[in-house]
Design a protein around this motif. Structure first.
Motif, mmCIF file in Angstrom:
data_model
loop_
_atom_site.group_PDB
_atom_site.id
_atom_site.type_symbol
_atom_site.label_atom_id
_atom_site.label_comp_id
_atom_site.label_asym_id
_atom_site.label_seq_id
_atom_site.Cartn_x
_atom_site.Cartn_y
_atom_site.Cartn_z
ATOM 1 N N ILE A 187 49.228 78.994 79.431
ATOM 2 C CA ILE A 187 49.270 78.282 77.411
ATOM 3 C C ILE A 187 47.847 79.583 77.366
ATOM 4 C CG2 ILE A 187 48.848 76.538 76.207
ATOM 5 C CD1 ILE A 187 50.290 75.409 79.044
ATOM 6 N N MET A 188 47.217 79.336 78.375
ATOM 7 C CA MET A 188 45.922 79.819 77.490
ATOM 8 C C MET A 188 46.266 81.682 77.261
ATOM 9 S SD MET A 188 42.562 78.728 80.099
ATOM 10 C CE MET A 188 41.498 80.053 79.140
ATOM 11 N N ALA A 189 46.249 82.253 78.296
ATOM 12 C CA ALA A 189 46.690 83.543 77.835
ATOM 13 C C ALA A 189 47.306 83.803 77.468
ATOM 14 C CB ALA A 189 47.267 83.680 79.389
ATOM 15 N N ASN A 190 48.842 83.765 76.886
ATOM 16 C CA ASN A 190 49.682 83.862 75.905
ATOM 17 C C ASN A 190 48.882 83.077 74.682
ATOM 18 O OD1 ASN A 190 52.125 85.129 76.943
ATOM 19 N ND2 ASN A 190 51.824 84.031 78.251
ATOM 20 N N ILE A 191 47.953 82.393 74.541
ATOM 21 C CA ILE A 191 46.933 82.065 73.127
ATOM 22 C C ILE A 191 46.807 83.647 72.548
ATOM 23 C CG2 ILE A 191 45.925 80.476 71.364
ATOM 24 C CD1 ILE A 191 47.002 78.726 73.896
ATOM 25 N N ALA A 192 45.556 83.471 73.650
ATOM 26 C CA ALA A 192 45.083 84.792 73.539
ATOM 27 C C ALA A 192 45.356 86.049 72.992
ATOM 28 C CB ALA A 192 43.908 84.666 74.660
ATOM 29 N N GLU A 193 45.971 86.405 74.274
ATOM 30 C CA GLU A 193 47.103 87.987 74.278
ATOM 31 C C GLU A 193 47.380 87.944 72.463
ATOM 32 O OE1 GLU A 193 50.151 90.812 76.544
ATOM 33 O OE2 GLU A 193 49.337 88.574 76.289
ATOM 34 N N GLY A 194 48.982 86.750 72.436
ATOM 35 C CA GLY A 194 49.266 86.968 70.642
ATOM 36 C C GLY A 194 48.242 87.248 70.026
ATOM 37 N N ASP A 211 45.568 88.154 69.669
ATOM 38 C CA ASP A 211 44.445 89.935 69.522
ATOM 39 C C ASP A 211 45.507 90.687 69.388
ATOM 40 O OD1 ASP A 211 42.296 89.293 69.712
ATOM 41 O OD2 ASP A 211 41.636 90.400 72.420
ATOM 42 N N LYS A 212 46.820 90.746 69.392
ATOM 43 C CA LYS A 212 48.049 91.857 68.538
ATOM 44 C C LYS A 212 47.713 91.874 67.500
ATOM 45 C CE LYS A 212 50.511 92.156 72.681
ATOM 46 N NZ LYS A 212 50.827 92.958 73.024
ATOM 47 N N HIS A 213 47.021 90.923 66.641
ATOM 48 C CA HIS A 213 46.682 91.079 65.198
ATOM 49 C C HIS A 213 48.098 91.769 64.417
ATOM 50 C CE1 HIS A 213 43.168 90.955 65.689
ATOM 51 N NE2 HIS A 213 42.993 91.559 66.684
ATOM 52 N N PHE A 215 51.785 87.403 67.068
ATOM 53 C CA PHE A 215 51.561 86.540 67.666
ATOM 54 C C PHE A 215 52.718 84.845 67.182
ATOM 55 C CE2 PHE A 215 47.996 83.075 66.171
ATOM 56 C CZ PHE A 215 47.694 82.734 66.801
ATOM 57 N N HIS A 216 53.586 84.562 66.902
ATOM 58 C CA HIS A 216 54.049 83.716 66.461
ATOM 59 C C HIS A 216 54.813 83.731 68.187
ATOM 60 C CE1 HIS A 216 57.975 81.557 65.917
ATOM 61 N NE2 HIS A 216 57.627 81.313 64.824
ATOM 62 N N ARG A 217 55.406 84.910 68.675
ATOM 63 C CA ARG A 217 56.139 85.344 70.198
ATOM 64 C C ARG A 217 55.403 84.375 71.130
ATOM 65 N NH1 ARG A 217 57.760 88.680 74.103
ATOM 66 N NH2 ARG A 217 55.871 90.183 72.957
ATOM 67 N N PHE A 218 54.158 85.036 70.995
ATOM 68 C CA PHE A 218 53.363 84.513 72.192
ATOM 69 C C PHE A 218 53.019 83.106 71.869
ATOM 70 C CE2 PHE A 218 52.875 89.100 72.607
ATOM 71 C CZ PHE A 218 52.702 88.865 74.062
ATOM 72 N N LEU A 219 53.358 82.365 70.806
ATOM 73 C CA LEU A 219 53.292 80.651 71.451
ATOM 74 C C LEU A 219 53.828 80.333 71.697
ATOM 75 C CD1 LEU A 219 50.796 80.773 67.311
ATOM 76 C CD2 LEU A 219 49.758 80.180 69.695
#
Length: 124
Positions: free
Chosen positions: A46-53, A55-57, A62-66
């Motif tokens: 959960i944490m990692a995907n929020i952060a990764e998404g 930082d994709k800018h 971001f929507h996909r990673f959320l």
């Protein structure tokens, strides 16, 4: 927002991850290494995907990673049922953890909705 650490969703996910880590250190989980591993990985995801998404800018990324993070929160909620059904946690602990997971999922859902409507430069 300039950093993923500023996002309430990430902050709440961090609290959830820590609480899952603490819970799975209880003696009742000692022989349940597979469930422990899965619960910890879901919470970290959960944490990692929020952060990764973030930082994709890119709003779509971001929507996909959320969405992935939200899926991980559902996986963790499902694992909580296994923990309570197997007597590893009691009903009160289950309710507390479930409520926190649900809060994170709701925040993620709201953030995803706002991204669809927003012109926020971070999400573009």
């Amino acid at each position: 927002m300039e950093r993923f650490e500023d996002l309430i969703a990430w902050q709440k996910a961090r609290v959830l991850r820590k609480r899952v880590a603490d819970m799975t250190r209880l003696s009742s989980f000692r022989r349940e290494w597979d469930l422990v591993d899965q619960m910890r990985r879901s919470a970290r995801s959960i944490m990692a995907n929020i952060a990764e998404g973030f930082d994709k800018h890119s709003r779509p990324e971001f929507h996909r990673f959320l969405g992935i993070a939200k899926g991980s929160s559902a996986e963790l909620r499902s694992d909580l049922y296994a923990a309570v059904d197997d007597g590893l946690i009691n009903d009160k602990q289950f309710q507390q953890f479930y409520a926190l997971c649900e809060e994170v999922a709701c925040i993620l859902g709201g953030l995803r909705s706002s991204l669809r409507r927003s012109n926020d430069p971070v999400a573009q």
